[in-house]
Write an enzyme that holds these catalytic residues in place. Structure first.
Site, PDB file in Angstrom:
ATOM      1  N   GLY A   7      10.652   6.865   9.964  1.00 27.55           N
ATOM      2  CA  GLY A   7       9.332   7.188   9.454  1.00 27.55           C
ATOM      3  C   GLY A   7       8.701   8.186  10.397  1.00 27.55           C
ATOM      4  N   ALA A   8       9.241   9.415  10.384  1.00 26.66           N
ATOM      5  CA  ALA A   8       8.812  10.433  11.347  1.00 26.66           C
ATOM      6  C   ALA A   8       7.702  11.292  10.761  1.00 26.66           C
ATOM      7  CB  ALA A   8      10.000  11.301  11.770  1.00 26.66           C
ATOM      8  N   GLY A   9       6.644  10.608  10.309  1.00 28.69           N
ATOM      9  CA  GLY A   9       5.448  11.325   9.902  1.00 28.69           C
ATOM     10  C   GLY A   9       4.628  11.645  11.133  1.00 28.69           C
ATOM     11  N   GLY A  12       5.049   8.771  13.900  1.00 28.42           N
ATOM     12  CA  GLY A  12       6.431   8.731  14.360  1.00 28.42           C
ATOM     13  C   GLY A  12       6.771   9.934  15.215  1.00 28.42           C
ATOM     14  N   LYS A 185      -6.291  -5.041  13.648  1.00 24.64           N
ATOM     15  CA  LYS A 185      -6.044  -3.637  13.300  1.00 24.64           C
ATOM     16  C   LYS A 185      -6.187  -3.423  11.794  1.00 24.64           C
ATOM     17  CE  LYS A 185      -4.542   0.660  13.781  1.00 24.64           C
ATOM     18  NZ  LYS A 185      -3.126   0.961  14.063  1.00 24.64           N
ATOM     19  N   ASN A 189      -8.706  -0.862  10.074  1.00 25.93           N
ATOM     20  CA  ASN A 189      -8.266   0.168   9.129  1.00 25.93           C
ATOM     21  C   ASN A 189      -8.889  -0.012   7.753  1.00 25.93           C
ATOM     22  OD1 ASN A 189      -6.651   1.784  10.748  1.00 25.93           O
ATOM     23  ND2 ASN A 189      -4.874   0.466  10.502  1.00 25.93           N
ATOM     24  N   SER A 258      -5.382   8.179   8.182  1.00 32.42           N
ATOM     25  CA  SER A 258      -4.223   8.485   7.335  1.00 32.42           C
ATOM     26  C   SER A 258      -4.531   8.380   5.847  1.00 32.42           C
ATOM     27  CB  SER A 258      -3.057   7.555   7.697  1.00 32.42           C
ATOM     28  OG  SER A 258      -3.421   6.199   7.509  1.00 32.42           O
ATOM     29  N   GLU A 270      -2.103   3.334   1.459  1.00 34.01           N
ATOM     30  CA  GLU A 270      -1.712   1.974   1.836  1.00 34.01           C
ATOM     31  C   GLU A 270      -2.779   0.947   1.475  1.00 34.01           C
ATOM     32  OE1 GLU A 270       0.976   2.243   5.745  1.00 34.01           O
ATOM     33  OE2 GLU A 270      -1.005   3.150   6.024  1.00 34.01           O
TER      34      GLU A 270
END
Length: 305
Positions: A7-9, A12, A185, A189, A258, A270
């Site tokens: 998950g290299a957003g 990441g 958290k 969020n 995000s 999300e």
């Protein structure tokens, strides 16, 4: 340790370049081919308050994931986690630590379906970052990490993991109750992500509203009741302290959460793992959750536009 980040957003990539810059062998794994190709061809372009730089990091598509890694760190969005775990099964097989730092509620339960509980580390982080385009992130502000092994009593591995993260400047510490931190958290969020997305503003912009704290409390009060029904000792004060702290531009006041980024880029959010998860659990327990239910509906309406 050899590390894979699945998950290299934005987040990441931030962890990836910071770890690599400290000497860790890091591989990025993601599902966005254009992004992966850009990183492999030109390096990861990172903008910070101090300037900009390209970082040479290997990246691979999730469906092509291979190799042996000591640590796999999951930053996949909650609704994409199961798919990612299925694709990177060859990588998970050798991992001594599989750590989720993804936002939202329910990630641990998803992870338990794919790896043994003995290798799972759950964690939360207050680091932030923005994905500006393929192979390009903007990393500002500072943060920290709380983490805890779910079952393992191998404190040698836990200590090495924390040492590696801290050597990279990621400010990690072992938690005595990571589930409480995850709920804290998620509550944070459910305020910042959701309101900034709906009001089209950054964290500081929301904080400058005269009614910001009361708007936040209406969300948090419901979440506290639901958390306590799950035997999580969350308090309103725990969440509101963090909410007020990040309004400061020196903290994360200039950051666009995000969920705001997702809506502006036409992606699903999300919300069902934040306010939506709270609404579902509250309704199942007979706890009134009208604010979280309404905020969930409003975000879905924005997604549909």
């Amino acid at each position: 340790m050899k590390v894979a980040i699945a998950g290299a957003g934005a987040m990441g990539c931030r962890f990836g370049y910071m770890l690599a810059d400290s000497g860790v062998d890091v591989t990025l794994i993601d599902g966005w081919k254009t992004h992966v190709d850009a990183i492999n061809q030109q390096g990861l372009f990172v903008e910070t308050e101090r300037g900009s730089r390209h970082y040479s990091l290997p990246a691979m598509l999730a469906e092509d994931a291979h190799g042996e890694f000591d640590v796999v760190i999951l930053f996949t969005k909650a609704m994409q986690m199961a798919e990612m775990l299925q694709k990177i099964a060859p990588v998970l097989a050798s991992a001594k630590v599989v750590m989720t730092l993804s936002n939202g509620l329910g990630n641990i339960e998803t992870l338990e379906q794919y790896v043994d509980r003995s290798v799972i580390y759950a964690g939360v982080t207050l680091w932030s970052c923005e994905l500006e385009g393929p192979g390009h992130i903007r990393a500002t502000g500072s943060g920290n990490i709380e983490l805890q092994p779910l079952m393992s009593t191998d404190m040698t591995t836990a200590g090495r993991l924390v040492e590696m993260l801290n050597h990279a400047g990621l400010n990690a510490e072992l938690s005595a109750n990571v589930l409480l931190s995850i709920w804290k958290k998620a509550a944070f969020n459910s305020v910042m992500n959701t309101y900034c997305a709906l009001l089209d503003c950054n964290v500081g912009g929301f904080g400058r509203r005269p009614d910001a704290l009361e708007m936040a409390r209406t969300v948090v009060r419901e979440i506290v009741q639901v958390a306590r029904s799950q035997q999580i000792p969350l308090t309103e004060e725990m969440v509101m302290h963090t909410v007020q702290k990040v309004f400061d531009p020196r903290e994360s006041g200039e950051h666009y959460p995000s969920m705001h980024q997702d809506l502006h880029k036409g992606r699903l959010t999300e919300i069902d793992y934040l306010n939506g998860a709270v609404a579902r659990m509250g309704e199942a327990q007979g706890i009134p959750v009208p604010v979280n239910r309404l905020l969930t509906q409003l975000i879905h309406a924005k997604e549909a536009q």
